[in-house]
Design an enzyme around this catalytic site. Structure first.
Site, PDB file in Angstrom:
ATOM      1  N   VAL A 108     -19.407 -21.690 -42.129  1.00  0.00           N
ATOM      2  CA  VAL A 108     -18.396 -20.583 -42.418  1.00  0.00           C
ATOM      3  C   VAL A 108     -18.694 -20.082 -43.697  1.00  0.00           C
ATOM      4  CG1 VAL A 108     -16.140 -19.973 -42.758  1.00  0.00           C
ATOM      5  CG2 VAL A 108     -16.851 -21.606 -40.675  1.00  0.00           C
ATOM      6  N   THR A 164     -21.116 -24.324 -48.780  1.00  0.00           N
ATOM      7  CA  THR A 164     -22.600 -24.239 -48.221  1.00  0.00           C
ATOM      8  C   THR A 164     -22.688 -24.702 -46.689  1.00  0.00           C
ATOM      9  OG1 THR A 164     -22.261 -26.846 -48.940  1.00  0.00           O
ATOM     10  CG2 THR A 164     -23.368 -25.336 -50.616  1.00  0.00           C
ATOM     11  N   ASN A 176     -17.054 -16.130 -33.664  1.00  0.00           N
ATOM     12  CA  ASN A 176     -16.241 -17.278 -34.142  1.00  0.00           C
ATOM     13  C   ASN A 176     -16.548 -17.466 -35.770  1.00  0.00           C
ATOM     14  OD1 ASN A 176     -18.981 -18.068 -32.861  1.00  0.00           O
ATOM     15  ND2 ASN A 176     -18.589 -19.746 -34.293  1.00  0.00           N
ATOM     16  N   CYS A 190     -10.984 -20.802 -34.092  1.00  0.00           N
ATOM     17  CA  CYS A 190     -11.983 -19.651 -33.819  1.00  0.00           C
ATOM     18  C   CYS A 190     -11.795 -19.358 -32.309  1.00  0.00           C
ATOM     19  CB  CYS A 190     -13.386 -20.101 -34.244  1.00  0.00           C
ATOM     20  SG  CYS A 190     -13.914 -21.591 -33.908  1.00  0.00           S
ATOM     21  N   HIS A 208     -17.814 -16.693 -29.300  1.00  0.00           N
ATOM     22  CA  HIS A 208     -17.161 -17.637 -28.218  1.00  0.00           C
ATOM     23  C   HIS A 208     -16.556 -16.514 -27.148  1.00  0.00           C
ATOM     24  CE1 HIS A 208     -17.366 -20.823 -31.063  1.00  0.00           C
ATOM     25  NE2 HIS A 208     -16.058 -21.052 -31.239  1.00  0.00           N
TER      26      HIS A 208
HETATM   27  N1  LIG Z   1     -17.765 -22.970 -37.464  1.00  0.00           N
HETATM   28  C1  LIG Z   1     -16.806 -22.066 -37.017  1.00  0.00           C
HETATM   29  O1  LIG Z   1     -16.827 -21.244 -36.196  1.00  0.00           O
HETATM   30  C2  LIG Z   1     -15.237 -22.492 -37.621  1.00  0.00           C
HETATM   31  C3  LIG Z   1     -14.363 -21.314 -37.165  1.00  0.00           C
HETATM   32  C4  LIG Z   1     -13.062 -21.466 -37.571  1.00  0.00           C
HETATM   33  C5  LIG Z   1     -12.593 -22.580 -38.529  1.00  0.00           C
HETATM   34  N2  LIG Z   1     -13.662 -23.395 -38.854  1.00  0.00           N
HETATM   35  C6  LIG Z   1     -13.297 -24.597 -39.764  1.00  0.00           C
HETATM   36  O2  LIG Z   1     -13.844 -24.243 -40.984  1.00  0.00           O
HETATM   37  C7  LIG Z   1     -14.135 -25.368 -41.655  1.00  0.00           C
HETATM   38  C8  LIG Z   1     -15.551 -25.460 -41.888  1.00  0.00           C
HETATM   39  O3  LIG Z   1     -16.504 -25.338 -40.864  1.00  0.00           O
HETATM   40  P1  LIG Z   1     -17.986 -25.272 -41.016  1.00  0.00           P
HETATM   41  O4  LIG Z   1     -18.292 -25.077 -39.644  1.00  0.00           O
HETATM   42  O5  LIG Z   1     -18.411 -24.338 -41.994  1.00  0.00           O
HETATM   43  O6  LIG Z   1     -18.441 -26.795 -41.385  1.00  0.00           O
HETATM   44  P2  LIG Z   1     -19.834 -27.316 -42.146  1.00  0.00           P
HETATM   45  O7  LIG Z   1     -20.947 -26.413 -41.669  1.00  0.00           O
HETATM   46  O8  LIG Z   1     -20.033 -28.764 -41.512  1.00  0.00           O
HETATM   47  O9  LIG Z   1     -19.583 -27.055 -43.643  1.00  0.00           O
HETATM   48  C9  LIG Z   1     -18.601 -27.898 -44.234  1.00  0.00           C
HETATM   49  C10 LIG Z   1     -18.550 -27.566 -45.904  1.00  0.00           C
HETATM   50  O10 LIG Z   1     -17.712 -28.405 -46.536  1.00  0.00           O
HETATM   51  C11 LIG Z   1     -18.242 -29.128 -47.579  1.00  0.00           C
HETATM   52  N3  LIG Z   1     -17.505 -30.556 -47.372  1.00  0.00           N
HETATM   53  C12 LIG Z   1     -17.608 -31.501 -46.594  1.00  0.00           C
HETATM   54  N4  LIG Z   1     -16.857 -32.539 -46.953  1.00  0.00           N
HETATM   55  C13 LIG Z   1     -16.255 -32.447 -48.100  1.00  0.00           C
HETATM   56  C14 LIG Z   1     -15.356 -33.071 -48.710  1.00  0.00           C
HETATM   57  N5  LIG Z   1     -14.901 -34.273 -48.566  1.00  0.00           N
HETATM   58  N6  LIG Z   1     -14.971 -32.360 -49.839  1.00  0.00           N
HETATM   59  C15 LIG Z   1     -15.432 -31.095 -50.136  1.00  0.00           C
HETATM   60  N7  LIG Z   1     -16.143 -30.300 -49.461  1.00  0.00           N
HETATM   61  C16 LIG Z   1     -16.823 -31.243 -48.311  1.00  0.00           C
HETATM   62  C17 LIG Z   1     -19.552 -29.149 -47.082  1.00  0.00           C
HETATM   63  O11 LIG Z   1     -20.448 -29.532 -48.257  1.00  0.00           O
HETATM   64  P3  LIG Z   1     -21.706 -29.968 -48.695  1.00  0.00           P
HETATM   65  O12 LIG Z   1     -22.841 -29.175 -47.674  1.00  0.00           O
HETATM   66  O13 LIG Z   1     -22.041 -29.990 -49.972  1.00  0.00           O
HETATM   67  O14 LIG Z   1     -21.831 -31.585 -47.963  1.00  0.00           O
HETATM   68  C18 LIG Z   1     -19.644 -28.030 -46.715  1.00  0.00           C
HETATM   69  O15 LIG Z   1     -19.878 -26.907 -47.676  1.00  0.00           O
HETATM   70  C19 LIG Z   1     -13.874 -26.533 -40.605  1.00  0.00           C
HETATM   71  O16 LIG Z   1     -12.424 -26.862 -41.152  1.00  0.00           O
HETATM   72  C20 LIG Z   1     -13.555 -26.019 -39.204  1.00  0.00           C
HETATM   73  O17 LIG Z   1     -12.883 -26.425 -38.456  1.00  0.00           O
HETATM   74  C21 LIG Z   1     -14.948 -23.252 -38.425  1.00  0.00           C
END
Ligand SMILES: NC(=O)c1ccc[n+]([C@@H]2O[C@H](COP(=O)([O-])OP(=O)(O)OC[C@H]3O[C@@H](n4cnc5c(N)ncnc54)[C@H](OP(=O)(O)O)[C@@H]3O)[C@@H](O)[C@H]2O)c1
Length: 345
Positions: free
Chosen positions: A10, A7, A322, A141, A234
């Site tokens: 990513v 959700t 990214n 990323c 990025h």
């Molecule tokens: N954004 C980027 O460009 C990018 C690129 C490369 C890598 N990443 C990495 O990918 C990961 C996710 O990034 P994002 O940008 O998608 O973050 P985000 O938008 O904050 O999404 C986080 C997701 O993880 C879930 N979550 C949060 N805490 C949790 C827990 N304790 N147990 C199980 N699920 C949990 C959330 O669920 P709910 O919505 O239900 O709370 C949501 O689905 C991170 O590790 C980040 O460093 C991100």
């Protein structure tokens, strides 16, 4: 197949990229605050969710509740640290975008075009930890924004030193990552923990895996990472010191000619050319060139290629989507590589 953290920022891109995937079918999705909701309710206001996933229930990230033969993890670091090993222990192959396990000595950090042979570490990892499953990771990323162009430079001319300044979009910080009051009309010249990752990860990726051990590439990297008010894409301004002198034309040819195993195998998510050199003086730009949530977002665009002032230096600007090449897309391509090389069930 399951997406942990489906959700988030990513997670949405995974579901868009996997909706019509020829090999992988989404059977389960997990979250945290949205557990128990239908996915369409969990997505309210956040983005586009393909119709076929609307009714999926958001499950807790608990291996005993998941029925899947492959797991993609886009969990936040802390949750990834707690959960990814549990999934691997329970027999799931895990491909992760999180940083939690990237630097461990038996965990591959994969850019499929650069270091597919690092996947051999999976056997060692399983044996050492007594796991049925395994964990494979993809880079930060921002690392993906410039490590792909570095590979042909390393192979063709040798690479000594890289200085990189990044301009990173807000989506890189997650859906709730950067408050709009902090970033609108502004640039933040600091991203916690980012420079360390960007200086360390390319060395592992460009290094070798032999006799059960990773040996980092002997290249030194200095990074300055900034957050800018763009949505996706990025941008990295790179100055690279090569081991030998090379003309701009030779460097462009090496970048344009670069292909990897995913291109040879014609994997579904592999772009035909992973690095595209732009000749326009003002490209690449995030808004124009970041591509979409498909193979177009898997291309790294390099522009403004020119000689540096010091001997053996070249300068360029490099752009990566990214969320696609930097997260969901690179993980899907890694899973395709795992499947094509017989490492998935
Ligand atoms: N954004 C980027 O460009 C990018 C690129 C490369 C890598 N990443 C990495 O990918 C990961 C996710 O990034 P994002 O940008 O998608 O973050 P985000 O938008 O904050 O999404 C986080 C997701 O993880 C879930 N979550 C949060 N805490 C949790 C827990 N304790 N147990 C199980 N699920 C949990 C959330 O669920 P709910 O919505 O239900 O709370 C949501 O689905 C991170 O590790 C980040 O460093 C991100």
């Amino acid at each position: 197949m399951c997406v942990l953290g489906a959700t988030g920022m990513v997670g949405q891109i995974y579901l868009q990229m996997l909706a019509d995937h020829p090999w992988f079918e989404v059977s389960a999705v997990t979250g945290n605050t949205t557990v128990g909701k239908k996915l369409i309710e969990a997505y309210a206001g956040k983005g586009d969710l393909p119709r076929k996933f609307w009714e999926l229930e958001v499950l807790p990230s608990d291996p005993s509740k998941i029925d899947a033969d492959l797991v993609f993890s886009c969990l936040p670091t802390k949750a990834a640290r707690e959960l990814e090993h549990k999934f691997a222990e329970a027999g799931f192959p895990v491909v992760s975008d999180a940083s939690a396990n990237r630097y461990q000595e038996d965990v591959p950090l994969i850019v499929p075009e650069i270091n597919p042979e690092h996947l051999d570490a999976i056997d060692v990892q399983r044996k050492r930890r007594g796991w049925e499953g395994f964990v494979v990771t993809t880079p930060n990323c921002t690392t993906t924004a410039f490590v792909l162009p570095l590979k042909p430079l390393l192979d063709e001319f040798g690479l000594r030193y890289v200085n990189v300044v990044t301009m990173q979009a807000v989506s890189g910080a997650g859906y709730n990552g950067v408050p709009s009051m902090a970033i609108m009309g502004n640039i933040i010249p600091y991203i916690q923990g980012e420079e360390e990752k960007v200086e360390q990860e390319p060395r592992k990726i460009l290094g070798t895996y032999r006799d059960g051990a990773f040996r980092p590439a002997e290249v030194t990297i200095d990074a300055t990472c900034t957050r800018v008010p763009t949505l996706v894409g990025h941008l990295a301004a790179v100055t690279a010191t090569l081991s030998r002198e090379a003309s701009v034309e030779e460097v462009a040819e090496a970048l344009e000619g670069f292909r990897g195993l995913p291109q040879q195998l014609e994997l579904p998510t592999a772009p035909p050319r992973p690095v595209v050199v732009r000749e326009e003086v003002d490209r690449p730009q995030p808004r124009l060139d970041a591509g979409s949530n498909d193979r177009s977002g898997m291309v790294v665009h390099v522009g403004r290629l020119r000689k540096g002032s010091l001997e053996r230096t070249v300068k360029f600007v490099s752009l990566t989507n990214n969320l696609v090449r930097g997260a969901a897309g690179i993980a899907i391509l890694t899973a395709e590589l795992l499947k094509a090389t017989g490492r998935l069930g």
